[in-house]
Design an enzyme around this catalytic site. Structure first.
Site, PDB file in Angstrom:
ATOM      1  N   GLY A 133       0.779  -1.294   0.036  1.00  0.00           N
ATOM      2  CA  GLY A 133      -0.024   0.198   0.018  1.00  0.00           C
ATOM      3  C   GLY A 133       0.658   1.445   0.029  1.00  0.00           C
ATOM      4  O   GLY A 133       0.395   2.248  -0.813  1.00  0.00           O
ATOM      5  N   THR A 135      -7.335 -10.887  12.714  1.00  0.00           N
ATOM      6  CA  THR A 135      -8.293  -9.971  12.387  1.00  0.00           C
ATOM      7  C   THR A 135      -7.857  -9.071  11.376  1.00  0.00           C
ATOM      8  O   THR A 135      -6.674  -8.421  11.227  1.00  0.00           O
ATOM      9  CB  THR A 135      -8.847  -9.513  13.792  1.00  0.00           C
ATOM     10  OG1 THR A 135      -9.179 -10.157  14.636  1.00  0.00           O
ATOM     11  CG2 THR A 135      -9.724  -8.145  13.381  1.00  0.00           C
ATOM     12  N   CYS A 173      17.216   0.870   2.938  1.00  0.00           N
ATOM     13  CA  CYS A 173      17.919  -0.150   3.971  1.00  0.00           C
ATOM     14  C   CYS A 173      19.352   0.023   3.796  1.00  0.00           C
ATOM     15  O   CYS A 173      20.235  -0.236   4.596  1.00  0.00           O
ATOM     16  CB  CYS A 173      17.357  -1.691   3.729  1.00  0.00           C
ATOM     17  SG  CYS A 173      15.722  -1.486   3.140  1.00  0.00           S
TER      18      CYS A 173
END
Ligand SMILES: *Cc1c(COP(=O)(O)O)cnc(C)c1O
Length: 392
Positions: A204, A241, A325
């Site tokens: 996203g 969930t 990174c």
């Protein structure tokens, strides 16, 4: 020197969440906050919203069926799930074929799997232009190959790989084909439907959605083994969930991505590239051929990228020296090393990554400030003048 200008040109690291995405997410924190599996009213709006988000992601990548989309916590989880699932489900096969320029989410996992004896890894090299060594690729494929994992587009150079053809080749030995499409998603048309791609990862926050949410495309009929076991969420393929606000945000971001004007972004990127190449001697563009429309990786001989970035930052311009990174540690990026960028340029590479938010003024700012910043960095190495004369 500080100005009011803020130029954000590090969109391959992460993007600004679109305000429309935030607006779509908000009700799922404080109003429709129920669990999608609950039968009471507080969760009633959640399941339909998740379904709509799934359809939006499906449309973005051209997936034929909405149940081919599994929501995850992002690109890293999607990549991890893809490789481990393939090893689990491909009986009698324990080899992974990947490239030298993959994201650490793939390469570090592969290294670990090799270390613990879970898989044998073939890392396919690239040439100076960033193209995959096709001969080495064909040679690495065998009936031992469980999965091939080659990215759709590279995060540091923007290089686009011919994944459809690579996937077709993988099929000839019965291997699964996974692609890390985190950078490609929303920037170029993907359309997995007619391709031999079995599994695809997206995230996203690289497309103006929230961080911590992503998706995995698993083609209908491809065997799957979950990374997380527990509840029945995501048809039992990813327990836990659902991150409803995040998933709704990803869906909203997917819809907006389809509307973005990438011709405009490519034109801005090209203007930046041409402007820098014209104003700064000894500049080398890394990663030739097909490229994402938003990415420019350019190296300046006899300059140090960390110093350049620091000076750019002080003028309000944010860029990167490669992957987030790899910067911070002074190690040159594994991607640029794989491209065999000449040593004098390797330390001076900058990545500018644009987005639909990028303005003309931001590009102007880089063109205005960077030539002087590079020139002053080079004052410390008087040899650069001689060097550039010879290579010009
Ligand atoms: C950012 C990125 C990832 C990791 O995605 P997260 O959602 O941050 O875990 C993986 N692959 C590529 C190519 C990326 O650019």
């Amino acid at each position: 020197m500080t100005t009011n200008l803020r130029a954000y040109l590090d969109n391959n690291a992460t993007t600004r969440v679109d305000p429309q995405v935030v607006a779509a997410m908000l009700p799922f924190f404080t109003e429709d906050f129920g669990n999608a599996s609950s039968t009471h009213e507080f969760g009633a709006a959640v399941a339909p919203a998740l379904k709509a988000a799934r359809q939006a992601v499906q449309a973005l990548i051209g997936a034929e069926f909405d149940h081919e989309v599994i929501f995850t916590s992002g690109g890293t989880e999607s990549n991890t799930t893809a490789l481990l699932s393939a090893l689990d489900t491909q009986a009698g096969r324990d080899e992974i074929v990947t490239s030298a320029v993959e994201h650490p989410a793939v390469l570090n996992l592969c290294q670990h799997l090799e270390k613990i004896g879970r898989a044998k890894i073939h890392v396919i090299p690239v040439n100076e232009a960033g193209d995959l060594d096709l001969e080495a690729y064909r040679a690495a494929l065998s009936e031992k190959t469980a999965v091939v994992s080659i990215m759709w587009a590279n995060n540091e150079t923007g290089k686009i790989f011919p994944v459809a053809e690579l996937a077709t080749l993988a099929k000839t030995v019965g291997a699964l084909f996974h692609t890390d499409a985190v950078q490609a998603t929303g920037k170029i048309a993907l359309n997995v439907k007619d391709k031999a791609i079995d599994i695809l990862s997206l995230s996203g926050h690289k497309l103006h959605g929230p961080k911590g949410v992503g998706a995995l495309y698993v083609k209908k009929g491809v065997k799957f083994s979950p990374l997380f076991r527990g509840g029945k969420q995501e048809r039992g393929r990813r327990a836990g969930t659902e991150n409803a606000p995040g998933i709704v945000g990803l869906g909203a971001a997917a819809k907006l991505a389809l509307e973005a004007d990438y011709a405009r972004i490519a034109a801005l990127r090209d203007r930046l590239q041409q402007g820098l190449a014209a104003a700064i001697p000894c500049a080398l563009v890394n990663g030739g051929g097909a490229r994402l429309p938003n990415t420019l990786n350019i190296a300046f001989g006899y300059a140090d990228s960390e110093a350049l970035l620091h000076k750019l930052d002080r003028t309000g311009i944010a860029a990167s020296s490669g992957s987030a990174c790899a910067s911070g540690s002074m190690e040159p990026s594994h991607v640029l090393r794989a491209l065999r960028v000449p040593p004098l340029y390797l330390q001076g590479a900058l990545r500018f990554s644009l987005s639909r938010d990028t303005t003309d003024a931001e590009i102007d700012a880089v063109l205005q400030h960077l030539p002087a910043i590079v020139a002053s960095a080079r004052e410390k190495s008087p040899l650069w003048v001689e060097f550039c004369k010879k290579t010009a």
